[in-house]
Motif scaffolding. Structure first.
Motif, short mmCIF file in Angstrom:
data_model
loop_
_atom_site.label_atom_id
_atom_site.label_comp_id
_atom_site.label_asym_id
_atom_site.label_seq_id
_atom_site.Cartn_x
_atom_site.Cartn_y
_atom_site.Cartn_z
N GLN A 1 3.65 5.73 -5.62
CA GLN A 1 3.57 5.78 -7.08
C GLN A 1 2.46 6.72 -7.54
O GLN A 1 2.64 7.48 -8.49
N ILE A 2 1.33 6.69 -6.85
CA ILE A 2 0.21 7.56 -7.21
C ILE A 2 0.60 9.02 -6.98
O ILE A 2 0.35 9.89 -7.82
N SER B 1 3.19 10.21 -9.65
CA SER B 1 2.88 9.99 -11.05
C SER B 1 2.52 11.29 -11.76
O SER B 1 1.49 11.91 -11.50
N LYS B 2 3.37 11.68 -12.69
CA LYS B 2 3.10 12.87 -13.49
C LYS B 2 2.00 12.57 -14.50
O LYS B 2 1.19 13.44 -14.83
N SER B 3 1.95 11.35 -15.00
CA SER B 3 0.92 10.97 -15.96
C SER B 3 -0.47 11.06 -15.33
O SER B 3 -1.41 11.58 -15.94
N LEU B 4 -0.60 10.56 -14.11
CA LEU B 4 -1.89 10.62 -13.42
C LEU B 4 -2.30 12.07 -13.19
O LEU B 4 -3.46 12.43 -13.36
N LEU C 1 0.82 -1.21 0.00
CA LEU C 1 0.00 0.00 0.00
C LEU C 1 0.85 1.26 0.00
O LEU C 1 0.55 2.24 -0.69
N LYS C 2 1.93 1.25 0.78
CA LYS C 2 2.84 2.41 0.81
C LYS C 2 3.45 2.64 -0.57
O LYS C 2 3.54 3.79 -1.02
#
Length: 144
Positions: free
Chosen positions: A64-65, A68-71, A58-59
């Motif tokens: 990553q979330i 994330s530049k894409s997100l 989860l960490k």
């Protein structure tokens, strides 16, 4: 069984081997709770390892979330579209919504195009994001 063992007043050696081993347990207070506690103490290290592994996953996913530049670019496109649809506002106007809840994202698949009902807002967001990828053969460039 426990009550019968506790009520037994004869010679313990007359009992079967299993009953001889269980006989002292018949006199323990809160036996069931103690047995559960012993079982739990044996299982705790494995449970702890599994939970730590899940927490580590989860960490990592959270990291990553957040990074994330894409997100971020996708969510920015969604925000701009939402402002346009709800307020008729473009990105440069002052009175626009500054954010939205994650629970609103499934509505992208519900909003259909008036020209072609098979195309949804989700398709448009994917096109806006993946369009440059398909044309250039790589990830979309960072937006300013």
């Amino acid at each position: 069984e426990i009550e019968r063992l506790a009520a037994f007043r004869g010679d313990v050696l007359l009992l079967r081997d299993v009953e001889q081993k269980l006989h002292p347990l018949a006199f323990m207070s809160r036996l069931q709770q103690r047995v559960r506690l012993m079982i739990f103490s044996v299982q705790l290290p494995q449970i702890s390892r599994e939970l730590k592994n899940d927490i580590d996953k989860l960490k990592l996913a959270t990291k990553q979330i957040r990074e994330s530049k894409s997100l971020r670019r996708i969510l920015r496109v969604v925000l701009i579209l939402g402002n346009f649809v709800n307020h008729g506002a473009t990105d440069s106007q002052v009175k626009v919504t500054k954010g939205f809840s994650v629970e609103a994202l499934p509505k992208l698949a519900e909003m259909k195009s008036p020209m072609s009902p098979s195309i949804t807002m989700l398709h448009y967001v994917a096109f806006r994001f993946l369009g440059p990828c398909a044309q250039q053969g790589g990830p979309p460039p960072p937006s300013t």
